[in-house]
Design an enzyme around this catalytic site. Structure first.
Site: not given
Length: 603
Positions: A475-476, A519
């Protein structure tokens, strides 16, 4: 009550036929013989002199020209109208009920005295054989043979029709015709010959051939058009029926134009006549079938089928009966063809009552064909009238039918095109719905539902094949701060830019990249070991962090990766392996983010 109209019409038909037979019959009488004058042809090069009139008739004799001329002068024999049929007009002979035999026809004729007149005698129709002499009035012993077609003695061999014969003679004289009748019921000169300039006579034949060629060509176009309609996706049965009818009409037209004799010899004359007559009831049956298909109405099957069987049996009879009885078959065939129009008219009337516009013009056409059939019945038994209209009326009827079928086909094609367009649109809508159900609407990547589907399938494949399976979750980093700083639209733009960069990455066709949620993303790597999975994750991490995702505002992001793969003893379950990747992801975040971690403890 329902049968009275039919009986009434049949009674009228029978009375009409009886009247026609009486009108066509006659007895031979002595009267002045024909004396034709062709000298006016020099003044009008396009004129013709038709030799119809009372000719001298010597039954059962082939008189030599000199004797024939003397008999003409002495009025020694009765007259016979030309064109005519001598069958039934002679004294009855039980040993010769069909009046077979030979006869001599004689008429006086004056020709121009100029040798350059270039005249021709254009023959009409003699069903068996004929021979023509020109005997000068003053010196009949110097008779000249003008033409001979067929065999006047020996084996029967029919003459060809509509031939032109040169008349290299002039002055006053006599035309002496020797005619044989042994093949057919018709005997005599059934269509009067005429005298004209050679170019005019040839032009007349050319016009006739051109008209026949145009008719056959038009029929071929109708047939090909309907064959194509039937061979198309529509499979229109009416088009197939009309193509068959047109083929029969073309075959009959070829027979009427003497093409079998022209190409294969005069011995085919008998078969040609059988085909010409036998196709009359067959065509009537097929036209009725066409009307039944175009304008269906509730009817009893048994009478309808019986009528079609009878019509085809009459057609088959024409191929089997002796040739001298073929004229009887023709009359029966024409009556049957007229009778077959009655149920056809009922079909059209039923369509008219229902408001069918196509039935109006077809109803008029059918009435014209009915009138043509009555005309041909009369022409068959008449000596003075020989215009047959059924062929033209059938061609006209087929043109109307072809137009009706073409209009229906056009509507059907338009309707089919509309249905195909609707089908394509439904297919696109279905594919779009499937795509939307399997893909994330923002990033275009596979969604969580698709991930679950592919993950379960890849897990089962890995269990069955004992091949390694790796899953990567990432994920970011600090995505919430991007939303808080720039707003959610910018956050969405970041997700879309990241998805674009990820799809441009060099992955295998079997790898599946999904948006796992928010995300977070997931990557399924079948037949991939832990080391290979870590290497792939490292390349992804480097590609993401190498340059900004957005230029305005300039935003760069990093991602944390968790990798989990099956071990040699194989992981117990897909959920266990997925939990291991999730734990590795949390470990990467706890250890500083922007890094790749593997599942500790080797699940």
């Amino acid at each position: 009550m329902a049968r009275r109209p039919m009986g009434k019409w049949l009674s009228i038909l029978c009375v009409s036929l009886f009247a026609a037979l009486l009108a066509g019959s006659g007895t031979m009488a002595r009267a002045d013989y024909a004396n034709f004058d062709a000298t006016g042809l020099l003044d009008d090069s396009t004129a013709t002199l038709v030799l119809n009139g009372p000719w001298m008739f010597a039954w059962n004799q082939l008189l030599p020209p000199e004797q024939a001329v003397q008999s003409f002068k002495d009025k020694a024999y009765p007259v016979m109208p030309v064109p005519s049929n001598w069958a039934g007009k002679l004294p009855k002979d039980a040993t010769n009920p069909r009046d077979h035999g030979v006869a001599t026809f004689v008429a006086a004729l004056s020709l121009p005295e100029i040798q350059e007149a270039d005249l021709a005698l254009s023959m009409g129709v003699v069903h068996d054989a004929y021979r023509v002499f020109w005997a000068p009035a003053d010196t009949p012993h110097n008779a000249v043979l003008i033409a001979q077609e067929g065999n006047l003695t020996g084996d029967a061999l029919a003459a060809q029709r509509f031939l032109n014969h040169a008349l290299p003679v002039s002055g006053d004289g006599f035309l002496v015709f020797h005619v044989r009748k042994t093949m057919f019921a018709w005997g005599g000169i059934s269509k009067a010959p005429f005298v004209a300039r050679a170019t005019t006579a040839q032009l007349s034949n050319n016009r006739r051939s051109l008209l026949a060629g145009l008719t056959i060509g038009m029929l071929l176009l109708i047939m090909l058009r309907n064959v194509m309609l039937y061979a198309s996706k529509l499979r229109e049965p009416a088009a197939g029926l009309l193509a068959t009818i047109t083929f029969f009409v073309i075959l009959r037209a070829l027979a009427v134009e003497n093409l079998p004799e022209m190409f294969f010899g005069a011995q085919w004359h008998g078969l040609r006549m059988r085909i010409e007559i036998g196709l009359v009831p067959v065509l009537a049956s097929w036209v009725l079938i066409m009307l039944e298909v175009l304008f269906p109405r509730p009817t009893r099957r048994r009478p309808r089928r019986l009528l079609h069987v009878v019509l085809h049996l009459i057609g088959a009879t024409a191929l089997l009966v002796p040739l001298d009885r073929i004229s009887d078959v023709l009359i029966v065939a024409q009556i049957a063809a007229v009778v077959s129009f009655i149920p056809g008219v009922l079909h059209i009337a039923s369509a008219l009552r229902s408001g069918n516009r196509e039935a109006r013009i077809l109803g008029i056409s059918t009435l014209l064909c009915l009138g043509a059939g009555m005309n041909d019945i009369y022409a068959s038994v008449s000596d003075t009238y020989g215009a047959f209209l059924i062929p033209l009326s059938v061609v006209y009827l087929m043109m109307i039918l072809s137009q009706i079928i073409g209009n229906r086909a056009s509507v059907a094609i338009a309707r089919t095109a509309l249905l195909e367009a609707e089908k394509e649109q439904l297919s696109r809508d279905r594919n779009d719905a499937i795509y939307m159900s399997r893909h994330d609407h923002l990033t275009g990547l596979l969604n969580r539902q698709s991930f679950d589907h592919h993950w379960a399938r890849n897990w089962l494949d890995a269990v069955e094949t004992k091949q390694p399976l790796t899953v990567v979750l990432f994920d970011i980093d600090h995505f919430k701060s991007i939303n808080d700083t720039y707003g959610h639209p910018t956050g969405d733009a970041v997700l879309k830019a990241l998805a674009h960069r990820l799809t441009a990455f060099d992955l295998r066709k079997t790898d599946r990249l999904c948006r796992y949620g928010g995300e977070e993303f997931a990557l399924i790597l079948p037949n991939c070991s832990t080391a290979e999975g870590v290497a792939t994750a490292e390349r992804l991490r480097s590609a993401i962090a190498s340059r900004p995702l957005l230029d305005d505002p300039q935003i760069s992001v990093t991602c944390s990766f968790g990798v989990a793969a099956t071990n040699r003893n194989f992981t117990k379950s897909a959920e266990t392996l997925l939990n291991g990747a999730d734990a590795a992801l949390y470990s990467a975040k706890a250890n500083g983010r922007n890094r790749v971690e593997t599942c500790s403890g080797r699940p």
